[in-house]
Design a protein around this motif. Structure first.
Motif, mmCIF file in Angstrom:
data_model
loop_
_atom_site.group_PDB
_atom_site.id
_atom_site.type_symbol
_atom_site.label_atom_id
_atom_site.label_comp_id
_atom_site.label_asym_id
_atom_site.label_seq_id
_atom_site.Cartn_x
_atom_site.Cartn_y
_atom_site.Cartn_z
ATOM 1 N N ASP A 146 34.449 -9.892 117.364
ATOM 2 C CA ASP A 146 33.524 -10.802 118.035
ATOM 3 C C ASP A 146 33.345 -12.091 117.250
ATOM 4 O OD1 ASP A 146 33.112 -9.246 120.179
ATOM 5 O OD2 ASP A 146 31.204 -8.387 119.534
ATOM 6 N N MET A 147 33.263 -11.956 115.925
ATOM 7 C CA MET A 147 33.104 -13.160 115.098
ATOM 8 C C MET A 147 34.325 -14.063 115.247
ATOM 9 S SD MET A 147 31.304 -12.251 111.520
ATOM 10 C CE MET A 147 31.543 -10.524 111.349
ATOM 11 N N ALA A 148 35.520 -13.432 115.249
ATOM 12 C CA ALA A 148 36.746 -14.229 115.364
ATOM 13 C C ALA A 148 36.796 -14.926 116.720
ATOM 14 C CB ALA A 148 37.961 -13.327 115.170
ATOM 15 N N ILE A 149 36.481 -14.174 117.786
ATOM 16 C CA ILE A 149 36.507 -14.763 119.122
ATOM 17 C C ILE A 149 35.484 -15.892 119.214
ATOM 18 C CG2 ILE A 149 36.068 -14.298 121.555
ATOM 19 C CD1 ILE A 149 37.156 -11.433 121.012
ATOM 20 N N GLY A 150 34.284 -15.647 118.661
ATOM 21 C CA GLY A 150 33.231 -16.658 118.697
ATOM 22 C C GLY A 150 33.632 -17.914 117.941
ATOM 23 N N LEU A 151 34.177 -17.716 116.735
ATOM 24 C CA LEU A 151 34.611 -18.874 115.943
ATOM 25 C C LEU A 151 35.727 -19.620 116.662
ATOM 26 C CD1 LEU A 151 34.705 -17.582 112.290
ATOM 27 C CD2 LEU A 151 33.330 -19.439 113.171
ATOM 28 N N GLY A 152 36.643 -18.842 117.266
ATOM 29 C CA GLY A 152 37.725 -19.456 118.026
ATOM 30 C C GLY A 152 37.154 -20.382 119.095
ATOM 31 N N SER A 153 36.173 -19.878 119.839
ATOM 32 C CA SER A 153 35.552 -20.685 120.889
ATOM 33 C C SER A 153 34.934 -21.949 120.319
ATOM 34 C CB SER A 153 34.463 -19.894 121.604
ATOM 35 O OG SER A 153 35.009 -18.747 122.180
ATOM 36 N N MET A 154 34.311 -21.841 119.151
ATOM 37 C CA MET A 154 33.670 -23.014 118.559
ATOM 38 C C MET A 154 34.689 -24.112 118.279
ATOM 39 S SD MET A 154 30.901 -21.692 115.833
ATOM 40 C CE MET A 154 30.284 -20.050 115.963
ATOM 41 N N PHE A 155 35.939 -23.687 117.988
ATOM 42 C CA PHE A 155 36.973 -24.676 117.702
ATOM 43 C C PHE A 155 37.924 -24.850 118.888
ATOM 44 C CE2 PHE A 155 35.449 -23.403 113.568
ATOM 45 C CZ PHE A 155 35.345 -24.609 112.904
ATOM 46 N N GLY A 156 37.515 -24.382 120.045
ATOM 47 C CA GLY A 156 38.279 -24.639 121.254
ATOM 48 C C GLY A 156 39.418 -23.681 121.548
ATOM 49 N N GLN A 159 58.125 -24.334 119.378
ATOM 50 C CA GLN A 159 57.027 -25.153 118.846
ATOM 51 C C GLN A 159 57.608 -26.111 117.824
ATOM 52 O OE1 GLN A 159 54.325 -27.066 118.519
ATOM 53 N NE2 GLN A 159 53.126 -25.314 119.214
ATOM 54 N N LYS A 160 57.609 -27.415 118.183
ATOM 55 C CA LYS A 160 58.276 -28.359 117.281
ATOM 56 C C LYS A 160 57.332 -28.872 116.212
ATOM 57 C CE LYS A 160 62.057 -29.836 120.149
ATOM 58 N NZ LYS A 160 62.055 -30.282 121.545
ATOM 59 N N ASN A 161 56.033 -28.712 116.476
ATOM 60 C CA ASN A 161 55.045 -29.229 115.525
ATOM 61 C C ASN A 161 54.701 -28.152 114.497
ATOM 62 O OD1 ASN A 161 52.638 -30.007 114.278
ATOM 63 N ND2 ASN A 161 52.039 -31.223 116.065
ATOM 64 N N ILE A 162 55.059 -28.412 113.258
ATOM 65 C CA ILE A 162 54.881 -27.361 112.245
ATOM 66 C C ILE A 162 53.406 -27.082 111.955
ATOM 67 C CG2 ILE A 162 55.062 -28.894 110.222
ATOM 68 C CD1 ILE A 162 56.646 -26.529 108.908
ATOM 69 N N ILE A 163 52.571 -28.111 112.118
ATOM 70 C CA ILE A 163 51.124 -27.916 111.899
ATOM 71 C C ILE A 163 50.589 -26.925 112.933
ATOM 72 C CG2 ILE A 163 48.872 -29.043 111.948
ATOM 73 C CD1 ILE A 163 50.298 -30.007 109.602
ATOM 74 N N ARG A 164 50.951 -27.153 114.195
ATOM 75 C CA ARG A 164 50.474 -26.253 115.242
ATOM 76 C C ARG A 164 51.037 -24.853 115.054
ATOM 77 N NH1 ARG A 164 50.101 -30.037 120.637
ATOM 78 N NH2 ARG A 164 49.208 -31.772 119.466
ATOM 79 N N TYR A 165 52.291 -24.810 114.618
ATOM 80 C CA TYR A 165 52.891 -23.503 114.387
ATOM 81 C C TYR A 165 52.135 -22.753 113.289
ATOM 82 C CZ TYR A 165 56.165 -19.957 112.915
ATOM 83 O OH TYR A 165 56.717 -18.755 112.566
ATOM 84 N N SER A 166 51.812 -23.449 112.206
ATOM 85 C CA SER A 166 51.100 -22.730 111.133
ATOM 86 C C SER A 166 49.681 -22.372 111.551
ATOM 87 C CB SER A 166 51.107 -23.512 109.820
ATOM 88 O OG SER A 166 51.152 -24.868 110.047
ATOM 89 N N ILE A 167 49.102 -23.178 112.444
ATOM 90 C CA ILE A 167 47.782 -22.800 112.956
ATOM 91 C C ILE A 167 47.888 -21.491 113.751
ATOM 92 C CG2 ILE A 167 46.004 -23.427 114.636
ATOM 93 C CD1 ILE A 167 46.303 -26.281 113.679
ATOM 94 N N TYR A 168 48.947 -21.411 114.567
ATOM 95 C CA TYR A 168 49.143 -20.170 115.328
ATOM 96 C C TYR A 168 49.284 -18.978 114.384
ATOM 97 C CZ TYR A 168 51.886 -16.453 117.386
ATOM 98 O OH TYR A 168 52.346 -15.218 117.737
ATOM 99 N N VAL A 169 50.022 -19.169 113.300
ATOM 100 C CA VAL A 169 50.272 -18.041 112.395
ATOM 101 C C VAL A 169 49.032 -17.684 111.578
ATOM 102 C CG1 VAL A 169 51.631 -17.273 110.408
ATOM 103 C CG2 VAL A 169 52.726 -18.535 112.248
ATOM 104 N N SER A 170 48.328 -18.705 111.120
ATOM 105 C CA SER A 170 47.306 -18.404 110.108
ATOM 106 C C SER A 170 45.959 -19.059 110.377
ATOM 107 C CB SER A 170 47.814 -18.850 108.742
ATOM 108 O OG SER A 170 48.004 -20.249 108.777
ATOM 109 N N LEU A 171 45.570 -19.198 111.631
ATOM 110 C CA LEU A 171 44.262 -19.791 111.922
ATOM 111 C C LEU A 171 43.176 -18.954 111.243
ATOM 112 C CD1 LEU A 171 42.714 -21.963 113.466
ATOM 113 C CD2 LEU A 171 42.510 -20.362 115.356
ATOM 114 N N PHE A 172 42.264 -19.635 110.553
ATOM 115 C CA PHE A 172 41.338 -18.879 109.698
ATOM 116 C C PHE A 172 40.455 -17.910 110.470
ATOM 117 C CE2 PHE A 172 37.379 -21.018 110.650
ATOM 118 C CZ PHE A 172 37.787 -22.228 111.153
ATOM 119 N N VAL A 173 40.208 -18.181 111.747
ATOM 120 C CA VAL A 173 39.256 -17.325 112.456
ATOM 121 C C VAL A 173 39.780 -15.898 112.625
ATOM 122 C CG1 VAL A 173 38.213 -19.255 113.658
ATOM 123 C CG2 VAL A 173 39.986 -17.965 114.774
#
Lengths: 406, 485
Positions: free
Chosen positions: B243-253, B141-155
């Motif tokens: 369920d909340m995490a999965i639901g929130l994830g869906s809301m953000f794609g 993953q060359k994009n550090i923003i995407r990498y940090s999203i993978y590590v620490s996505l708030f959902v």
């Protein structure tokens, strides 16, 4: 069809979130809740220190709860749902005829450990309080009487499906521990019987007894002190009813559909011939450096009622102007016979007994929760002839003021 | 800020959705997600923030290094460095094995207990990424923003599910927000919120009541009610947050994996553990079992070793309190016993009852802070140490909670979901409602669909109403970590 359902879901959800969030931030803060009679949280202080310590987010949580738009509506929905499922909310039981009763109490603990409110009590702590009272009675030469008014949950047991097991245990613990010297007057059987007959002895929305309940206690007290001939009959009093009284249990239960109580003011003759005076003690140093306690009256009003409270929410506070640490109720016009002086060490239950007792005695009223030093010294100072202790079951469980009476 | 709190719903989520969908450019949307995740971290546990950022940046460059070096030994060195770094960081941040006064003092504060768990989840995700890179399962993953999203996505920051990088990479790169995904997410989120607030929190308050009442009267019924309430609380807390995490994830794609598979219907302890925390189980299988034990599966000793090793890891991951260790030991021993008895045919009813008994023992340990108390409680449950069978007050309280327990037990089985799908003709909480199913649906099924949406909204209002009256209770992981017990 799927699309329609998806649109419905999205639109309702997004608009609900948006409308509430926007109105939360737009609406002006309310500083006081009349319903619950407490002040509400305002916007938390924002500082780096607060943010780092995590206090800010905790305060924010409370700020959201207190300033939530249409808060009354939402808490109403919540308490209605809970009453429906559990028959109680926030530890307040809802019984027949709209009777509310506090079931859970904050138990007194000497250790600094926080326990949630429970329906149990620490037997040791209650026993220590009762034994403190025993020791006080032992050393006391003046006639002493003790009234421990039960809680609504003890009296109105028949209105709830809630078991009386704990009430009964507490009642028998008190009965067994107190010595005859304390002049203990057992009111629970009387009140239970009256309540079951449909008499209005305890308030429905407040934790106090009614004025009639206080009258019953007064009658019992006079009987104990062999003054039966002086007992004033019920029909001697003229009754003024103050409607729409919503008390403490109502504030806690947050249930909308409850019939309000009627606060009754019983008067006999002209009660303005009595004067209530409240005293404040001040500590100061004299020239030699000794502490001198001076007493100054800071409030004085005719009769025992502060009628301003009758238009407000907390109507019960009209009696004796709510809570003061040291008060006297004396008859201003000199009567032909010398009146006896009665020292009342009390909690708020005694306030409604004052109208009856003041007819016979000059009253010196000491609030037990006010950090009193010695009841005997008060009795000596005011030259009292008798002592009455009025201390409610709930206070017995939640505090230990009785343990240290001297 | 927990996902089930008012500031989250009407502050964080509202602002998040607005910012995200008001941003037209996809690349900028990643930045919005990144900022949201970091904002949540700062809000919740400011001292953890620099640690999190530092770990992300360091492991990002290590990842680049692993991809860059062609030599196997260099790759290995980088992976080992990364793993050792994380594994020292993990217990440090969980403040379990080591006590570093300044940092742990901060972390032990109740407000911060959410994050050590969050950090632990992050650590597992970073390990997944690094090992995947090393094994060539995925591209760097060359994009550090995407990498940090993978590590620490708030959902899923503080609750799980644990996503494996090689399975998540696709979802991370080619996300596609859509109405059906969003609406499915909303329904899933509301369902999760209701599970947490209406069931888990209520059950937990009854659990505390019953366990506090034990100080005054010890009764058999009371001790059982306390454990039943606690067990259902644990399930609905985890399931609700998942369920909340999965639901929130869906809301953000994002599409996130399922985390719990009806553990209460398990027919053996092995099955129970598999169903309980599915994503953790998968993680352990891919990164611990497969590389270390899979090849030696033929040998009996290694089989036992693998059970013990993985069991110990899972236990330590949950905590080092004596009661947690004992609960882990009970489960490991039962799994070993099951393995050795696997050639006997045991009637299903017997094995189900046995599973529930082992589960109750494990839960009894978990629900106590002190092992001796837990043992006393167990004795009380079988009537050895309890004074009475039941007292009127305990009976009153039990009858009050009974409807909730029955509803909760019903909801812990797949039955309501099956029924719901049958009635509506479609799984409304799925992250993507299939268009092909539409033709087959009848008018009545459509009506039920609309009705269930209305019901969900009513549930949401009920949850909000509950939240205005009492603050959300701690989650199961916070309870395990803090001394809030």
């Amino acid at each position: 069809m799927n699309k329609i359902i998806n649109i419905i879901t999205t639109v309702i959800f997004v608009s609900l979130i948006a409308v509430i969030s926007v109105s939360f931030w737009i609406a002006r803060d309310v500083s006081f809740s009349d319903e619950e009679s407490r002040s509400l949280t305002s916007f938390p202080k924002l500082s780096a220190e607060h943010l780092v310590s995590g206090d800010f987010s905790a305060d924010m949580q409370e700020y959201y709860m207190d300033q939530f738009p249409q808060r009354g509506l939402f808490t109403g929905i919540n308490s209605a749902a809970k009453m429906l499922v559990f028959g109680e909310n926030n530890g307040i039981l809802l019984g027949e005829r709209g009777q509310l009763a506090v079931r859970l109490f904050q138990m007194y603990q000497s250790r600094r450990e926080r326990t949630p409110d429970m329906d149990y009590y620490y037997e040791d702590n209650v026993r220590i309080s009762l034994e403190g009272l025993n020791a006080f009675a032992q050393a006391q030469s003046r006639p002493l009487a003790t009234i421990l008014p039960p809680r609504t949950v003890d009296v109105a047991a028949s209105a709830f499906s809630y078991p009386t097991e704990i009430s009964d245990a507490l009642w028998s613990l008190i009965g067994q521990t107190l010595t005859p010297e304390t002049g203990y007057i057992d009111m629970l059987p009387v009140f239970r019987e009256k309540y079951e007959n449909g008499d209005y002895v305890y308030m429905r929305t407040d934790h106090h007894w009614t004025t009639y309940g206080a009258y019953l206690a007064y009658v019992k007290l006079m009987q104990t002190w062999d003054m039966e001939d002086k007992i004033l009959p019920i029909d001697a009093f003229s009754v003024e009813s103050i409607p729409n009284f919503f008390g403490t249990s109502y504030s806690k239960a947050r249930l909308k559909q409850v019939t309000p109580d009627t606060l009754e003011l019983w008067t006999l003759g002209n009660d303005t011939e009595f004067t209530t005076t409240c005293y404040a003690s001040k500590q100061s140093k004299d020239e030699q450096g000794n502490t001198v306690i001076t007493k100054e009256p800071y409030l004085s009003f005719p009769s025992w009622l502060n009628r301003e409270y009758l238009d407000q929410r907390n109507k019960y506070a009209a009696f004796l102007d709510s809570t003061h640490n040291e008060q006297t109720v004396f008859k201003s016009t000199p009567s032909e016979a010398q009146r006896e002086r009665l020292l009342i060490a009390k909690d708020s239950f005694a306030n409604t007994m004052v109208p009856f007792l003041a007819q016979h005695f000059d009253l010196v009223i000491i609030n037990l929760a006010g950090g009193i030093t010695s009841l005997t010294s008060y009795a000596e100072e005011y030259d009292c002839d008798r002592i009455l202790i009025v201390y409610n079951y709930a206070n017995l469980i939640e505090n230990n003021h009785l343990a240290s009476v001297k | 800020m927990m996902m089930s709190s008012l500031p989250f719903l009407f502050g964080f989520l509202a602002v998040g959705l607005l910012l995200y969908y008001a941003t037209p450019l996809r690349t900028v949307r990643y930045a919005v997600l990144f900022c949201l995740s970091m904002a949540l971290c700062i809000w919740e546990a400011p001292p953890v923030f620099p640690v999190l950022i530092g770990t992300i940046v360091l492991t990002y460059f290590l990842g680049l290094g692993i991809a860059h070096y062609k030599k196997r030994s260099a790759k290995k060195a980088a992976v080992l460095f990364c793993l050792s770094l994380l594994l020292t960081l993990l217990p440090l941040l969980l403040c379990r094995l080591y006590t570093v006064p300044t940092l742990s003092e901060h972390l032990m504060r109740p407000a911060f207990t959410a994050f050590p768990a969050g950090i632990a989840f992050c650590t597992l995700r970073i390990i997944s990424y690094t090992v995947d890179l090393y094994c060539d399962r995925t591209d760097v993953q060359k994009n550090i923003i995407r990498y940090s999203i993978y590590v620490s996505l708030f959902v899923y920051m503080s609750t799980g599910p644990i996503v494996l990088y090689h399975r998540f990479a696709n979802s991370l790169e080619s996300r596609e927000e859509s109405l059906s995904l969003f609406a499915g997410g909303v329904r899933r989120f509301i369902l999760g919120l209701s599970k947490k607030i209406l069931l888990a929190d209520t059950l937990f308050s009854f659990h505390t009541y019953f366990s506090d009442a034990e100080k005054f009267t010890s009764s058999v019924i009371g001790s059982w009610m306390s454990i039943v309430c606690f067990g259902l609380f644990v399930y609905f807390d985890l399931s609700g947050y998942a369920d909340m995490a999965i639901g929130l994830g869906s809301m953000f794609g994002f599409r996130l994996p399922q985390n719990l598979m009806y553990p209460l219907t398990a027919h053996s302890v092995t099955d129970l553990c598999r169903r309980f925390f599915t994503t953790l189980h998968t993680w352990l299988n891919v990164y611990i079992y497969d590389p270390f034990f899979a090849k030696k599966e033929g040998r009996r000793v290694w089989r036992i070793c693998s059970v013990i090793a993985i069991g110990v890891l899972v236990t330590l991951w949950h905590g080092t309190a004596s009661t947690v260790l004992l609960a882990g030991a009970v489960l490991i021993l039962s799994i070993l016993a099951e393995r050795s008895l696997s050639h006997f045919r045991i009637p299903q009813i017997v094995s189900r009852i046995y599973t529930l008994v082992v589960l109750s023992i494990g839960l009894t340990f978990l629900s106590h802070a002190d092992a001796a108390q837990a043992v006393q409680h167990l004795l009380m449950m079988i009537g050895v140490r309890s004074a009475v069978f039941c007292t009127p007050t305990i009976c009153y309280q039990s009858l009050r909670v009974l409807p909730v327990i029955l509803i909760a037990i019903l909801c812990a089985t797949p039955l309501p979901k099956t029924l719901w799908i049958r009635l509506c003709g479609v799984d409304l909480t799925a992250d993507h409602v299939d268009a092909a199913v539409e033709q087959k649906r009848t008018a009545i099924q459509n009506l039920f669909c609309c009705l269930s949406v209305v019901c969900l909204m009513l549930l949401l209002v009920l949850c909000i109403a509950h939240l205005t009256d009492s603050a959300p209770r701690l989650s199961f992981y916070q309870l395990l970590q803090g001394d809030a017990k």
